[in-house]
Design a protein around this motif. Sequence first.
Motif, PDB file in Angstrom:
ATOM      1  N   PHE A  40       0.907  -0.893   0.622  1.00  0.00           N
ATOM      2  CA  PHE A  40      -0.287   0.196   0.414  1.00  0.00           C
ATOM      3  C   PHE A  40       0.897   1.442  -0.071  1.00  0.00           C
ATOM      4  CE2 PHE A  40      -2.617  -3.136   1.973  1.00  0.00           C
ATOM      5  CZ  PHE A  40      -3.622  -2.829   0.732  1.00  0.00           C
ATOM      6  N   PHE A 103      -7.518  -0.234  -5.888  1.00  0.00           N
ATOM      7  CA  PHE A 103      -6.977   0.522  -4.986  1.00  0.00           C
ATOM      8  C   PHE A 103      -6.403   1.787  -4.236  1.00  0.00           C
ATOM      9  CE2 PHE A 103      -7.434  -3.672  -1.953  1.00  0.00           C
ATOM     10  CZ  PHE A 103      -8.112  -2.608  -0.892  1.00  0.00           C
ATOM     11  N   GLU A 107      -5.907   5.810  -3.144  1.00  0.00           N
ATOM     12  CA  GLU A 107      -4.590   6.275  -2.771  1.00  0.00           C
ATOM     13  C   GLU A 107      -4.715   7.795  -3.793  1.00  0.00           C
ATOM     14  OE1 GLU A 107      -1.559   3.663  -1.340  1.00  0.00           O
ATOM     15  OE2 GLU A 107      -2.559   1.658  -0.998  1.00  0.00           O
ATOM     16  N   ALA A 115      -6.084   2.230   3.127  1.00  0.00           N
ATOM     17  CA  ALA A 115      -6.461   1.619   2.085  1.00  0.00           C
ATOM     18  C   ALA A 115      -5.751   0.176   2.549  1.00  0.00           C
ATOM     19  CB  ALA A 115      -5.447   2.151   1.510  1.00  0.00           C
ATOM     20  N   ASN A 119      -8.080  -3.201   3.590  1.00  0.00           N
ATOM     21  CA  ASN A 119      -8.537  -3.869   2.378  1.00  0.00           C
ATOM     22  C   ASN A 119      -8.224  -5.178   3.870  1.00  0.00           C
ATOM     23  OD1 ASN A 119      -6.644  -6.107   0.597  1.00  0.00           O
ATOM     24  ND2 ASN A 119      -5.514  -6.574   2.400  1.00  0.00           N
ATOM     25  N   ALA A 175     -11.582   1.772  -2.389  1.00  0.00           N
ATOM     26  CA  ALA A 175     -10.905   0.977  -1.463  1.00  0.00           C
ATOM     27  C   ALA A 175     -11.313  -0.335  -0.557  1.00  0.00           C
ATOM     28  CB  ALA A 175     -10.005   1.683  -0.054  1.00  0.00           C
TER      29      ALA A 175
END
Length: 311
Positions: A40, A103, A107, A115, A119, A175
């Motif tokens: 991430f 994703f 971001e 994020a 997940n 997300a």
Amino acid sequence: MTTVATPRTASPTGTPARPRTALDWRIRFGVLSLIWGFSFLLIKVGTDGYAPFQVTFGRLLFGTAVLVAAMAVKRERLPRGARTWGHLAVAALLLNALPFSLFAYSELTIPSTLAGICNATSPLWGMALSLVALSEDRPTRRRVAGLGIGFLGVLTVLGVWQGFHGLDATGTAMALLASLSYPVGWIYVRRTLAGTGASHLSMTGAQLLLATVQLALVTPLFTTLPSRFPVVPLLAIVALGALGTGLAIFLQYGIVAEVGPTTAQMVTYFIPVIATAAGVAILGESLAWSTPVGAVIVLAGAALTQAKPRR
């Protein structure tokens, strides 16, 4: 994330045969957790220099290259049959092209820490969907309680009592939608690709190849070729693909084959911890008290949803 179930082979005595490797599976499990936890951060760095679709395309391209190399070393062949490839194309969209892109877009407006925590809601989405889509997954009080606790954790992370003040709703929704896409893809794979006879490595390599083709078609429609190529974001994309996608999936393939999918999927609970630590320590992202507290509640709920019923 796990993409295709790996069949366990049996020894002549009838007990599951576990492949022997030079490196203990616990060490590989820790490396896998670190790689996916830092993914991430790498997405955030990549999107500083390139469009989200370009980040995703590069991720898939380098990830596919690693898996193709692994298949060549192991002398694995791609799966055969038009029907299988059709199902793999859908799996590639749901498990790779769509969530990776979501994703990356998310971001642009939310921290990598958030994020990573989003997940971790994948097991919660999976639990809710399996109650509807998979008749063999019967609800238990413990798993339903885990679903409720996990939902409470999500509300805590989002700061619902503040009216989601300071939170980008679009980025957060992306997300969460990416996290939802994974269990939808798993259920699809479970229903359509079980018992194909091909190995997990072969199926995943083909799946990533198809996802790369999908992004190769979509990316030029929504982006333009960069006029310059910033080095640090480019290196982040290379690492995201080669390590965070290719090597990570290859490591997971070995862990699942050795200790089974139940143990291997525990990596989900370490990812948000590492993603949060990396985002705060390296990127200097701010962290309100509700974020780690909510993350702990989410993980506790997710763990309950994965609990097996007592016999």
